[in-house]
Write an enzyme that holds these catalytic residues in place. Sequence first.
Site, mmCIF file in Angstrom:
data_model
loop_
_atom_site.group_PDB
_atom_site.id
_atom_site.type_symbol
_atom_site.label_atom_id
_atom_site.label_comp_id
_atom_site.label_asym_id
_atom_site.label_seq_id
_atom_site.Cartn_x
_atom_site.Cartn_y
_atom_site.Cartn_z
ATOM 1 N N SER A 222 2.447 -0.869 5.789
ATOM 2 C CA SER A 222 1.633 -1.268 7.150
ATOM 3 C C SER A 222 1.507 0.046 8.318
ATOM 4 C CB SER A 222 2.458 -1.757 7.988
ATOM 5 O OG SER A 222 3.774 -1.398 8.606
ATOM 6 N N CYS A 223 0.789 0.414 8.829
ATOM 7 C CA CYS A 223 0.718 1.386 9.655
ATOM 8 C C CYS A 223 0.153 1.116 10.469
ATOM 9 C CB CYS A 223 -0.738 2.234 8.896
ATOM 10 S SG CYS A 223 -2.474 2.070 9.109
ATOM 11 N N PRO A 224 0.255 2.273 11.857
ATOM 12 C CA PRO A 224 -0.128 1.863 13.521
ATOM 13 C C PRO A 224 -1.518 1.096 13.936
ATOM 14 C CG PRO A 224 1.384 3.515 13.454
ATOM 15 C CD PRO A 224 1.011 3.315 11.663
ATOM 16 N N THR A 225 -2.206 1.756 12.956
ATOM 17 C CA THR A 225 -3.963 0.592 13.264
ATOM 18 C C THR A 225 -4.438 0.350 12.099
ATOM 19 O OG1 THR A 225 -5.149 2.825 12.036
ATOM 20 C CG2 THR A 225 -4.644 2.818 15.026
ATOM 21 N N THR A 230 -1.936 1.925 5.024
ATOM 22 C CA THR A 230 -1.395 0.859 4.376
ATOM 23 C C THR A 230 -1.962 0.350 2.957
ATOM 24 O OG1 THR A 230 -1.959 0.229 7.267
ATOM 25 C CG2 THR A 230 -1.819 -1.992 5.113
#
Length: 719
Positions: A222-225, A230
Amino acid sequence: MSLITAEQVVLDLTGADRHEATRALAERLVATGRCTDLEAFLTDVRTREETMATGLPGGIGIPHARSAAITEPSLVFGRTGDGIDWGAKDGPANLIFLIAAPEGGGDAHMQMLPKLARALMKKDFKAALAAATTEAEVVDLVNEQVHLDAPAAPAAPAAPAAPAAPAAPAAAAPAAATAAPVAATATATATGATAAPAPAVAVSAPAEAETARALRLVGVTSCPTGIAHTYMAAEALEIAARNAGHTMLVETQGSAGSKPLSAADIAAADAVIFAHDLPVRDAARFAGKPTVDVGVKKGISDGPALITRAEELAREWAADPSKARAAAAAPAGGLVSKVEDDASTATKVRQWLMTGVSYMIPFVAAGGILIALSFMLAQVALGEQGAIEITKYGLTAEGNYNIAQNFNPVSLTSWAALLFVIGGASFGFLVPILSGFIAFAIADRPGLVPGIVGGSVAATMGAGFLGGLATGLIGGFIARWVSGWKVAKGVRGVMPVVVIPLVSSLLTIGLFITVLGRPITALTNGLNDWLTGMTGASVILLGLILGAMMGFDLGGPVNKVAYAFATTGLAAAGTAADAPQLKIMAAVMAAGMVAPLAMALATTVRPALFSEPERENGKAAWLLGLSFISEGAIPFAAADPVRIMASSVVGSAVTGALAMWFGATLRAPHGGIWVLPLIGNFLLFLLALVVGVLVMASLVVVLKSRDQAREVIEATATV
């Protein structure tokens, strides 16, 4: 419609830095009509860049953001000969993709963005982009990898296929790309074994790879956006696992929607790799598995090293089964804090408080519903005075009123008393749990003891939920301070079990009893007296304000403040059947149901005003609204924030004011229409809800019709 066109390709991109280059790329979106506000979009991209640099190893830059200024998922490609620094450690980027997604992120086309991220991990794709001589050639290359018609090969086949693996790693790996959205805490303690990758990228020797057993691996990225990193991390891990002779399924948590790893996949896994910048939800699913836990960029750049580390952990745990047993038995992952480390101070304070509220709500729900049911049975058994008489029953009363000694299974009165005793006991934990988990959010487990004990003392002193807030905050900060003490090696072992709880509890509760307790108790009593004394206009005004807050941001911070005010107030309601706190809870829940129900109604009566996805969302909003899930209206607010939010505030405020004026009451903190039998004056509650829904739906229809008519007139005038 294609994600990219020839107008969205820049083969000679220039710029003094990545911000200038991003502007040049974004201007192409404005030119093609896919971006309605250049500065707003650039602000969103820069905000994303501040969260984490979007440069990747191998000369790639992927600036990206979800933005209200973007009308449809789009790509812009730029190529520069000299390279532009995009934050990657190995040097500047030569190939740049600007990824632009609408703010809602729920469009079906968003499913194509992960495919671009995965394509960028392929050397031949990057080489072809670098060698392309025309814009059309780039468009063809991208369209070959990113199809809008969802090809069968990379999508569904392997979602259930993990048990049949290791025979087909190539088919199984892509299938896991659609995985469950996640949000919880880091899983280092949850799994019992975490490890950062080796400092240097290490790959197993060929001879070892040939003789080693093929492993089944699972992972979460996962990544922030949730747009690019991701899926690139997922692809890199799958490739590294396949090259090492293993199979791997990855649960991605991105914008394209997702599907969780099955219990069978996790149970069959030899090791787990987490490459994430957002917390992992339901981390307890992976308990008992050796786990590598790193940031998402490590997943992209150090895939072979992470696979090697997973192999090492799998061998260690296979040789020592006690590690798996200890990890599976550990309670880690059961307690989850909702606090982001990099959030602002104001956001952290709100998250601390909401963590306490979220753990308190089950006690409110259990206690409130049981007490409400006890009142219902008492009214049947004892008439109008039943709700009052039932408070005489308990475990300590004498004679026939002691249900522990004289419980009659065929007596409604006994059952009513039993429910009342259990509900009252549950209610007794509200303030201690609120306080304890506020402290937990601040200091993790060391905060539980001073927080819970402090909350119990606050409740005993009559300080109510305000006292719980105070002891939670104080206990959390003191526990975190004591936890940071540098002590001798011999003392470290007793710090968590003796020193931290002893010192933090003594300081927290001592300070509260001697200094803060009495003024907070006086303030609590004053607040209760003010609420009890409200009549006429003051009641309507409070309902109006709380209703407007519930409708303002549909599950956001303002909505949560109003909801927290209502749920924490239930602790002060006691056993009174018409306490003002119960009226506040009813008004808040009714107001929170307005927006999704109103949008469901509006899409039903005037479907032509809404797009096809909005009409589909409208069908789902009926159930969401009836269940008191305000977020059911978010897709509409994201697409049309001004008109929808303005209408929501008005409609929800009307419902809140009417519910307070009508005197509707509610002990349950949630449930919507499903707890209708527990609502006092439920017919008037329904009337308040219906009026607010009609008001909001009418406003939405009028505003959208007016603007639609204006657009038609303007279009006609230009013909």
